[in-house]
Design a protein around this motif. Structure first.
Motif, PDB file in Angstrom:
ATOM      1  N   VAL A  63      28.135  26.909 -14.335  1.00  0.00           N
ATOM      2  CA  VAL A  63      28.649  27.337 -15.635  1.00  0.00           C
ATOM      3  C   VAL A  63      28.669  28.866 -15.659  1.00  0.00           C
ATOM      4  N   THR A  64      29.846  29.451 -15.813  1.00  0.00           N
ATOM      5  CA  THR A  64      30.018  30.896 -15.755  1.00  0.00           C
ATOM      6  C   THR A  64      30.776  31.370 -16.977  1.00  0.00           C
ATOM      7  N   ALA A  65      31.309  32.589 -16.866  1.00  0.00           N
ATOM      8  CA  ALA A  65      32.110  33.145 -17.960  1.00  0.00           C
ATOM      9  C   ALA A  65      33.338  32.290 -18.234  1.00  0.00           C
ATOM     10  N   GLN A  66      33.753  31.487 -17.235  1.00  0.00           N
ATOM     11  CA  GLN A  66      34.903  30.588 -17.460  1.00  0.00           C
ATOM     12  C   GLN A  66      34.544  29.464 -18.425  1.00  0.00           C
ATOM     13  N   GLY A  67      33.260  29.258 -18.647  1.00  0.00           N
ATOM     14  CA  GLY A  67      32.845  28.274 -19.634  1.00  0.00           C
ATOM     15  C   GLY A  67      32.436  26.944 -19.042  1.00  0.00           C
ATOM     16  N   PHE A  95      43.437  11.353 -20.569  1.00  0.00           N
ATOM     17  CA  PHE A  95      42.337  12.315 -20.515  1.00  0.00           C
ATOM     18  C   PHE A  95      42.728  13.677 -21.080  1.00  0.00           C
ATOM     19  N   LEU A  96      41.709  14.417 -21.478  1.00  0.00           N
ATOM     20  CA  LEU A  96      41.857  15.803 -21.907  1.00  0.00           C
ATOM     21  C   LEU A  96      40.821  16.627 -21.164  1.00  0.00           C
ATOM     22  N   SER A  97      41.292  17.623 -20.434  1.00  0.00           N
ATOM     23  CA  SER A  97      40.406  18.535 -19.703  1.00  0.00           C
ATOM     24  C   SER A  97      40.527  19.926 -20.307  1.00  0.00           C
ATOM     25  N   PHE A  98      39.376  20.538 -20.623  1.00  0.00           N
ATOM     26  CA  PHE A  98      39.380  21.893 -21.178  1.00  0.00           C
ATOM     27  C   PHE A  98      38.025  22.533 -20.929  1.00  0.00           C
ATOM     28  N   ARG A  99      37.885  23.777 -21.349  1.00  0.00           N
ATOM     29  CA  ARG A  99      36.622  24.496 -21.173  1.00  0.00           C
ATOM     30  C   ARG A  99      36.156  25.076 -22.503  1.00  0.00           C
ATOM     31  N   ILE A 100      34.860  24.959 -22.737  1.00  0.00           N
ATOM     32  CA  ILE A 100      34.259  25.628 -23.890  1.00  0.00           C
ATOM     33  C   ILE A 100      33.657  26.926 -23.379  1.00  0.00           C
ATOM     34  N   THR A 101      34.170  28.037 -23.871  1.00  0.00           N
ATOM     35  CA  THR A 101      33.726  29.337 -23.372  1.00  0.00           C
ATOM     36  C   THR A 101      32.454  29.787 -24.081  1.00  0.00           C
ATOM     37  N   PRO A 102      31.627  30.565 -23.386  1.00  0.00           N
ATOM     38  CA  PRO A 102      30.398  31.068 -24.016  1.00  0.00           C
ATOM     39  C   PRO A 102      30.718  31.837 -25.289  1.00  0.00           C
ATOM     40  N   GLY A 103      29.930  31.597 -26.317  1.00  0.00           N
ATOM     41  CA  GLY A 103      30.158  32.304 -27.576  1.00  0.00           C
ATOM     42  C   GLY A 103      31.332  31.772 -28.363  1.00  0.00           C
ATOM     43  N   ALA A 104      31.832  30.580 -27.975  1.00  0.00           N
ATOM     44  CA  ALA A 104      32.989  30.022 -28.691  1.00  0.00           C
ATOM     45  C   ALA A 104      32.645  29.710 -30.140  1.00  0.00           C
ATOM     46  N   VAL A 105      31.382  29.403 -30.378  1.00  0.00           N
ATOM     47  CA  VAL A 105      30.940  29.056 -31.726  1.00  0.00           C
ATOM     48  C   VAL A 105      29.660  29.814 -32.023  1.00  0.00           C
ATOM     49  N   MET A 106      29.513  30.247 -33.253  1.00  0.00           N
ATOM     50  CA  MET A 106      28.309  30.979 -33.623  1.00  0.00           C
ATOM     51  C   MET A 106      27.070  30.116 -33.541  1.00  0.00           C
ATOM     52  N   SER A 107      25.977  30.672 -33.091  1.00  0.00           N
ATOM     53  CA  SER A 107      24.704  29.961 -33.067  1.00  0.00           C
ATOM     54  C   SER A 107      23.946  30.237 -34.364  1.00  0.00           C
ATOM     55  N   TRP A 108      22.935  29.424 -34.624  1.00  0.00           N
ATOM     56  CA  TRP A 108      22.167  29.550 -35.866  1.00  0.00           C
ATOM     57  C   TRP A 108      21.530  30.924 -35.982  1.00  0.00           C
ATOM     58  N   GLU A 109      21.132  31.509 -34.841  1.00  0.00           N
ATOM     59  CA  GLU A 109      20.447  32.803 -34.877  1.00  0.00           C
ATOM     60  C   GLU A 109      21.333  33.930 -35.412  1.00  0.00           C
ATOM     61  N   THR A 110      22.645  33.791 -35.290  1.00  0.00           N
ATOM     62  CA  THR A 110      23.547  34.849 -35.741  1.00  0.00           C
ATOM     63  C   THR A 110      23.914  34.711 -37.215  1.00  0.00           C
TER      64      THR A 110
END
Length: 443
Positions: free
Chosen positions: A5-9, A389-404
């Motif tokens: 798992v990298t910057a590509q998500g 099928f559906l293939s995709f990537r979830i990128t880091p930071g795609a959604v806000m975390s509770w801490e933010t």
């Protein structure tokens, strides 16, 4: 297989497959089906696989349910899946319980490089870390890691309580939570009834059931998160309009049953050309003269008659369809592209999503090539349904975390002049619906 798992998500692969045929002819069909499934996994290299199956055990489930165990065992132990070191398999095999049986199977596979993965416990209302491989069957009603419902009996056409319902699970990857819903809606019992009016009576029944599911997964019992609903929706083309289009220059002959005088078949003939039969329509026969119309340009010229999703345009989204109708294919293992003459071909098997889920799939940083919506095994027999099928990537930071959230909450409150008492996290879910539950471990 799957890269780290990298910057590509995080690579996500969602698959829906009506597998009823596989258990009628396991020797021929299962082997081909699994090979095509493994090839898809190898090609897209996902970190997280969600496989939603319908009609687990086949139509004669009392006799075929034994084949389900070998099918699942193969999925969990094959060399092709050896890098997926965690799995959750939920199989509704309790066919003796008419009140609960849906024949749904939801299977989830997690790649060894995927570290931050949690599943929601609906009873405890918190996320739990996923470890090991586990299989659940028979009494899924008591399993807290999912919600399963059979549709109420009054929803069923002709009050025949068949295997239709849904299973919902919830997952959190890194800072992103989402629901995955496996669904099986009602089919068209008779081509003649489907043809009578536009839209058909069956379309209305499916609409009612799908609305029930959407209301259920977005009610106030749990935090709202993005959702993907994928399964066998049994969506059909508008039969009356399709027949009018395909037989625009034909004349119709009505044949009635001698004993009841009810319409038994409709025969559409060309007005010249020796009165050749263009289409013969019976309860379970849709015999059209030229099947190529459903294959040319992947049949997409017929998408104008695919209207059942339009009722839910404010609640459900779908990527562009560029594959042929997914049903009803021949179950002859030598006929990979041939449709059966039982029903008008249609896109029954779909992957739909909420607006917030679509935002996860189509992030601006995602190149088009990282998102694929297609079918599996286009040239071989996969049973009467082609998996989609559906293939995709979830990128880091795609959604806000509770801490933010504290800063977001303050900005949101200030810009909307909310009173202090209204600054509840619940109020934000419509705007940031993918936030993990605050009682969850750090995601």
């Amino acid at each position: 297989m799957a890269g780290k798992v990298t910057a590509q998500g995080t690579g996500i692969l969602l698959i829906t497959a009506n597998v009823g045929s596989l258990f009628e002819d396991p020797e021929n069909l299962q082997k081909t089906w699994l090979r095509e499934f493994y090839q898809t996994v190898h090609l897209y290299k996902p970190h997280f696989i969600a496989l939603h199956c319908q009609e687990v055990g086949g139509k004669n489930f009392e006799e075929s349910m034994a084949h389900v165990d070998s099918f699942v065992k193969e999925l969990l132990s094959s060399d092709a899946m050896k890098e997926y070191n965690r799995a959750r398999v939920y199989l509704d095999e309790n066919y003796k319980s008419q009140e609960h049986f849906t024949a749904l199977g939801s299977c989830y596979f997690l790649h060894e490089t995927l570290k931050n993965i949690h599943q929601f416990d609906f009873k405890a209302k918190k996320f739990k870390k996923v470890t090991g491989k586990e299989i659940y069957s028979d009494t899924l009603e008591s399993t807290p890691m999912l919600e399963k419902e059979k549709f109420p009996q009054e929803y069923f056409p002709e009050c025949k309580w068949s295997r239709k319902g849904f299973i919902r699970t919830r997952w959190a990857l890194n800072d992103c939570a989402f629901d995955l819903v496996n669904i099986h809606l009602f089919h068209d019992a008779s081509n003649l009834v489907a043809w009578e009016k536009s839209p058909s009576v069956y379309s209305g029944t499916r609409q009612k059931a799908l609305g029930y599911v959407l209301d259920r997964i977005t009610d106030q019992r749990f935090e709202r998160v993005p959702y993907f609903v994928f399964g066998d929706f049994n969506f059909r083309l508008d039969s009356k309009q399709v027949v009018e289009s395909l037989c625009s220059s034909a004349t119709m002959q009505t044949v009635r049953a001698a004993d009841t005088n009810e319409v038994d078949k409709l025969i559409f003939r060309e007005m010249d050309n020796d009165r050749k039969v263009v289409l013969q329509l019976e309860k379970k026969l849709f015999n059209y003269i030229n099947q190529d119309v459903f294959r040319e340009n992947n049949g997409t010229l017929l998408l104008e008659y695919d209207k059942e999703l339009s009722v839910f345009k404010d609640r459900l989204n779908e990527l562009e369809i560029s594959f042929p109708p997914s049903y009803p294919y021949s179950e002859d293992s030598s006929q990979g592209k041939q449709y059966m003459n039982t029903r008008c071909p249609a896109w029954c098997d779909r992957i739909l999503m909420s607006s917030s889920a679509k935002d996860l799939v189509l992030k601006p940083e995602n190149e088009d090539k990282t998102v694929t919506y297609d079918n599996i095994g286009p040239n071989v027999c996969m049973g009467d349904h082609k998996p989609v099928f559906l293939s995709f990537r979830i990128t880091p930071g795609a959604v806000m975390s509770w801490e933010t959230l504290p800063k977001v909450r303050e900005n949101f409150a200030r810009s909307h002049h909310l009173r202090k008492g209204e600054r509840e996290r619940k109020k934000l879910t419509d705007f940031y619906p993918a936030l993990p539950n605050p009682s969850a471990p750090h995601l």
